[in-house]
Structures are given as structure tokens and as C-alpha cells.
Write a protein that holds these residues in place. Structure first.
Motif, PDB file in Angstrom:
ATOM      1  N   PRO A 107       0.844  -1.195   0.000  1.00 51.24           N
ATOM      2  CA  PRO A 107       0.000   0.000   0.000  1.00 51.24           C
ATOM      3  C   PRO A 107       0.881   1.247   0.000  1.00 51.24           C
ATOM      4  CG  PRO A 107       0.019  -0.994   2.178  1.00 51.24           C
ATOM      5  CD  PRO A 107       0.749  -1.942   1.270  1.00 51.24           C
ATOM      6  N   THR A 108       0.311   2.368  -0.409  1.00 49.25           N
ATOM      7  CA  THR A 108       1.069   3.611  -0.535  1.00 49.25           C
ATOM      8  C   THR A 108       0.555   4.667   0.427  1.00 49.25           C
ATOM      9  OG1 THR A 108       1.578   3.226  -2.878  1.00 49.25           O
ATOM     10  CG2 THR A 108       1.715   5.496  -2.090  1.00 49.25           C
ATOM     11  N   MET A 109       1.475   5.293   1.153  1.00 47.09           N
ATOM     12  CA  MET A 109       1.145   6.488   1.926  1.00 47.09           C
ATOM     13  C   MET A 109       1.786   7.690   1.240  1.00 47.09           C
ATOM     14  SD  MET A 109       2.111   7.673   5.851  1.00 47.09           S
ATOM     15  CE  MET A 109       0.871   6.644   6.652  1.00 47.09           C
ATOM     16  N   ILE A 110       0.975   8.691   0.959  1.00 51.72           N
ATOM     17  CA  ILE A 110       1.488   9.955   0.428  1.00 51.72           C
ATOM     18  C   ILE A 110       1.436  10.977   1.548  1.00 51.72           C
ATOM     19  CG2 ILE A 110       1.132  11.807  -1.246  1.00 51.72           C
ATOM     20  CD1 ILE A 110      -0.099   9.689  -3.120  1.00 51.72           C
ATOM     21  N   VAL A 111       2.593  11.395   2.008  1.00 53.63           N
ATOM     22  CA  VAL A 111       2.667  12.434   3.025  1.00 53.63           C
ATOM     23  C   VAL A 111       2.687  13.764   2.285  1.00 53.63           C
ATOM     24  CG1 VAL A 111       3.951  13.379   4.973  1.00 53.63           C
ATOM     25  CG2 VAL A 111       3.926  10.903   4.572  1.00 53.63           C
ATOM     26  N   ALA A 112       1.547  14.435   2.276  1.00 54.43           N
ATOM     27  CA  ALA A 112       1.383  15.684   1.530  1.00 54.43           C
ATOM     28  C   ALA A 112       1.640  16.854   2.476  1.00 54.43           C
ATOM     29  CB  ALA A 112      -0.018  15.761   0.937  1.00 54.43           C
ATOM     30  N   HIS A 113       2.767  17.502   2.300  1.00 59.34           N
ATOM     31  CA  HIS A 113       3.142  18.614   3.169  1.00 59.34           C
ATOM     32  C   HIS A 113       2.348  19.858   2.765  1.00 59.34           C
ATOM     33  CE1 HIS A 113       6.381  16.402   5.118  1.00 59.34           C
ATOM     34  NE2 HIS A 113       6.681  15.906   3.926  1.00 59.34           N
ATOM     35  N   THR A 114       1.550  20.342   3.689  1.00 60.94           N
ATOM     36  CA  THR A 114       0.632  21.444   3.408  1.00 60.94           C
ATOM     37  C   THR A 114       0.730  22.502   4.505  1.00 60.94           C
ATOM     38  OG1 THR A 114      -1.187  20.418   4.626  1.00 60.94           O
ATOM     39  CG2 THR A 114      -1.002  19.868   2.274  1.00 60.94           C
ATOM     40  N   ASP A 115       0.030  23.601   4.289  1.00 59.36           N
ATOM     41  CA  ASP A 115      -0.124  24.637   5.314  1.00 59.36           C
ATOM     42  C   ASP A 115      -1.601  24.839   5.585  1.00 59.36           C
ATOM     43  OD1 ASP A 115       2.554  25.175   5.661  1.00 59.36           O
ATOM     44  OD2 ASP A 115       2.579  26.856   4.253  1.00 59.36           O
ATOM     45  N   LYS A 116      -1.960  24.871   6.837  1.00 60.77           N
ATOM     46  CA  LYS A 116      -3.331  25.214   7.206  1.00 60.77           C
ATOM     47  C   LYS A 116      -3.636  26.608   6.659  1.00 60.77           C
ATOM     48  CE  LYS A 116      -6.179  23.579  10.809  1.00 60.77           C
ATOM     49  NZ  LYS A 116      -6.050  22.651  11.940  1.00 60.77           N
ATOM     50  N   GLY A 117      -4.801  26.770   6.040  1.00 59.46           N
ATOM     51  CA  GLY A 117      -5.204  28.069   5.538  1.00 59.46           C
ATOM     52  C   GLY A 117      -4.571  28.492   4.235  1.00 59.46           C
ATOM     53  N   TYR A 118      -3.781  27.628   3.607  1.00 56.17           N
ATOM     54  CA  TYR A 118      -3.086  27.976   2.365  1.00 56.17           C
ATOM     55  C   TYR A 118      -4.065  28.411   1.281  1.00 56.17           C
ATOM     56  CZ  TYR A 118      -0.242  27.404  -1.855  1.00 56.17           C
ATOM     57  OH  TYR A 118       0.412  27.612  -3.050  1.00 56.17           O
ATOM     58  N   PRO A 119      -3.771  29.475   0.517  1.00 50.43           N
ATOM     59  CA  PRO A 119      -2.595  30.340   0.546  1.00 50.43           C
ATOM     60  C   PRO A 119      -2.888  31.713   1.163  1.00 50.43           C
ATOM     61  CG  PRO A 119      -3.671  30.585  -1.556  1.00 50.43           C
ATOM     62  CD  PRO A 119      -4.572  29.697  -0.719  1.00 50.43           C
ATOM     63  N   VAL A 120      -3.927  31.833   1.955  1.00 45.93           N
ATOM     64  CA  VAL A 120      -4.377  33.141   2.447  1.00 45.93           C
ATOM     65  C   VAL A 120      -3.460  33.624   3.568  1.00 45.93           C
ATOM     66  CG1 VAL A 120      -6.296  34.384   3.504  1.00 45.93           C
ATOM     67  CG2 VAL A 120      -6.743  32.633   1.765  1.00 45.93           C
ATOM     68  N   SER A 121      -2.964  34.845   3.443  1.00 47.81           N
ATOM     69  CA  SER A 121      -1.890  35.344   4.306  1.00 47.81           C
ATOM     70  C   SER A 121      -2.242  35.310   5.791  1.00 47.81           C
ATOM     71  CB  SER A 121      -1.501  36.759   3.892  1.00 47.81           C
ATOM     72  OG  SER A 121      -2.630  37.627   3.962  1.00 47.81           O
ATOM     73  N   TYR A 122      -3.427  35.799   6.171  1.00 47.50           N
ATOM     74  CA  TYR A 122      -3.760  35.893   7.593  1.00 47.50           C
ATOM     75  C   TYR A 122      -4.108  34.532   8.204  1.00 47.50           C
ATOM     76  CZ  TYR A 122      -8.638  35.748   5.963  1.00 47.50           C
ATOM     77  OH  TYR A 122      -9.824  35.387   5.367  1.00 47.50           O
ATOM     78  N   MET A 123      -4.358  33.552   7.363  1.00 46.59           N
ATOM     79  CA  MET A 123      -4.821  32.248   7.820  1.00 46.59           C
ATOM     80  C   MET A 123      -3.718  31.184   7.787  1.00 46.59           C
ATOM     81  SD  MET A 123      -8.012  30.064   6.200  1.00 46.59           S
ATOM     82  CE  MET A 123      -8.862  31.575   5.738  1.00 46.59           C
ATOM     83  N   ARG A 124      -2.729  31.389   6.961  1.00 45.49           N
ATOM     84  CA  ARG A 124      -1.739  30.363   6.665  1.00 45.49           C
ATOM     85  C   ARG A 124      -0.915  29.997   7.895  1.00 45.49           C
ATOM     86  NH1 ARG A 124       2.129  30.328   1.279  1.00 45.49           N
ATOM     87  NH2 ARG A 124       3.071  28.272   1.629  1.00 45.49           N
ATOM     88  N   ASP A 125      -0.893  28.718   8.218  1.00 45.92           N
ATOM     89  CA  ASP A 125      -0.116  28.148   9.321  1.00 45.92           C
ATOM     90  C   ASP A 125      -0.510  28.750  10.671  1.00 45.92           C
ATOM     91  OD1 ASP A 125       1.814  26.256  10.178  1.00 45.92           O
ATOM     92  OD2 ASP A 125       3.304  27.844  10.397  1.00 45.92           O
TER      93      ASP A 125
END
Length: 298
Positions: free
Chosen positions: A256-274
């Protein structure tokens, strides 16, 4: 609900996008996915504002993953949502339901107008997706740690049927602290369920804190490999990287395959991101306008 022009969302504000296959050429595929993701985010933030509920930060982190799956990868069709040979997609992080509904509308599985009913009385669009209400939803999710075990059972059923269908499950990284997921990971690896794909929305934030400060998952990739999984790490906001990761399934190793997708919460909105505060927070009309301006229209 506000009646301002900034947050008004006419029915045609969200186009319906078809699925685009590899035959269209890589450049066309990526342009299609980028435009769909932009449209989904624009409608999603208005949806959460209008409803006064939602988990917009985690919805924005997972949007590119869901768009890539529904608009390019999954063998599913609005014309035949009950096709027994369809691929299965289970959204384990069910609190990102608004993003799922918006993607389903953009793909034609539900009506764009129906999005206005999100979390309203008697609506099919609950705060967490329900299999009993929407045919395109493969499993009712909400309590974390359930999606992957369901997906393992679904993949086992596909193998027993002798079917080529694939099972995809999208998980939040915070929910990997649930022990049920590790039992499911062990079972899938032991059974070599090569048509099972677990996509981890690795935005590093959960409700109220960073994942690492709550119960650190690292080394996540090494742990998954030790349980018998192939692991691919990718930028979860790069449609090209996601397309390539999904194209490698099933893995030649038979795992089986796991894809670890590195993301940012709130992407791409400046006030929300990370920003952990945007796990469960309703944007104001001003927040919506800033986001729409940053997202753009083309």
C-alpha cells in the motif's frame, strides 16, 4: 449572513469542472487543477461565512489534494456514482466537509445551488459528510481515526471481488495519534493492499496546538515503512507533485502507498496560513474579501 457584495455568492460563482485525463497533456492538466482549486477555495470561504460554521483552515490545506483526486485521478463519474468498479475516496478528516461538498459540486456530483444549504436544517450537507445523505460520499466520517480502518476494509473487499478499483483515504496528521490508525496501517501492510492509498494532509496543526507539541509523529515516513507501506513525500499544494505521486499507484513493490502531503493550514491566504486559530473559526466579511482578493479570479 451578510448581504454585502463581498460575500454574495451567485450560483454561477462556482463553475462545474470536468475530469481531465493525462491525454490532455501535463500543462493542460495542471492549469485545469489550479483553476479548479482557486474556484473551490473562493466558494468554500463564502460558504463557511454564510453558514457561520466550518473548519476553513483545514479545508484550505486539503483542497489541492481533493481537487487533484476528483478532477484527475479518481475513476468516478457523476453519471454513474454507483458504478461498482468506481474508485473509492474516504475523507477521514470529516470536519473538512465544506471543502468536500464544494469539490463534489465543482465536479457535478451535487448541485452548485445546494451549497447554500450547508448545515441548514434538513440539509443533506451536514457539518460532517454522511453516506446516508449523499451517494457520492463513500463513508460517514467525523470521529477521527475511523476513515483508514474503513478504507482497509474497502480495499480488502475490492481484492475479494477481483476488482481493479482503488481506495483512497485522506487523513489529517493530528488524527494519526489515534491508535486505530496504526492497527489499520499494520493490517494493510500485512495484507499487501497495493490498491490502497492513504494521503496524509500534513499541515502540522490540530485543534488548539501543533501536532509536534501534542504527540509528535516523527519519523512518520519511517514508521509507515516499518509497517509495510511505500511512502511518497510531496508538496500537497503542488498539483504536479500530487499528480506524479498518484501516478505511481499501485506501487511496483505490491505494498500500500502512503502519500505524506506537506501542506499549510489556511493555504494560501496570508492571515490564515499556518495559524492554529483557523482550525475552527468563521471568517468575517472583511476576512472573506481579503481572501477573495488574494485568491484572485484567474
Amino acid at each position: 449572513m451578510t448581504g454585502s457584495a463581498a460575500t454574495a455568492a451567485p450560483a454561477d460563482a462556482l463553475p462545474v469542472f470536468g475530469r481531465v485525463g493525462a491525454e490532455a497533456g501535463r500543462e493542460a492538466v495542471l492549469a485545469h487543477l489550479a483553476e479548479a482549486a482557486r474556484a473551490v477555495r473562493r466558494r468554500d470561504i463564502q460558504l463557511v461565512h454564510e453558514a457561520g460554521q466550518g473548519h476553513i483552515g483545514g479545508e484550505f490545506s486539503v483542497t489541492d489534494i481533493l481537487v487533484t483526486l476528483y478532477m484527475h485521478v479518481l475513476n468516478v463519474s457523476p453519471e454513474r456514482p454507483d458504478d461498482p468498479e468506481r474508485d473509492r475516496l474516504i475523507l477521514s478528516k470529516g470536519h473538512a466537509a465544506a471543502a468536500l461538498y464544494t469539490v463534489l459540486a465543482a465536479r457535478g456530483f451535487i448541485g452548485v445551488d445546494e451549497l447554500r444549504s450547508f448545515v441548514q436544517p434538513l440539509s443533506r450537507l451536514n457539518g460532517h459528510p454522511a453516506r446516508t445523505k449523499i451517494e457520492a460520499v463513500e463513508a460517514s466520517t467525523g470521529p477521527l481515526g475511523h476513515g483508514l480502518p474503513i478504507a482497509v476494509g474497502t480495499a480488502v473487499a475490492g481484492r475479494m471481488d477481483g476488482s481493479p478499483r482503488r481506495t483512497f483515504v485522506v487523513l489529517g496528521d493530528g488524527e494519526l495519534q489515534e491508535g486505530s490508525n496504526w492497527e489499520a496501517l499494520m493490517t494493510a501492510g500485512n495484507r499487501r493492499l497495493d490498491r490502497l492509498v492513504a494521503v496524509v494532509d500534513r499541515n502540522r496543526l490540530q485543534q488548539g496546538a501543533r501536532v509536534a507539541d501534542t504527540n509528535d509523529l516523527e519519523p512518520l515516513a519511517d514508521k509507515a515503512r516499518a509497517f509495510g507501506w511505500e511512502v511518497v513525500e510531496a508538496d500537497g499544494h503542488d498539483h504536479g507533485a500530487l499528480v506524479d505521486a498518484f501516478a505511481a499507484v499501485p506501487a511496483a513493490s505490491g505494498r500500500p502507498t502512503m502519500i505524506v502531503a506537506h501542506t499549510d493550514k489556511g493555504y494560501p491566504v496570508s492571515y490564515m496560513r499556518d495559524q492554529v486559530s483557523w482550525h475552527h473559526k468563521v471568517p468575517t466579511a472583511q476576512h472573506v474579501q481579503i481572501a477573495l482578493d488574494e485568491l484572485g479570479t484567474t
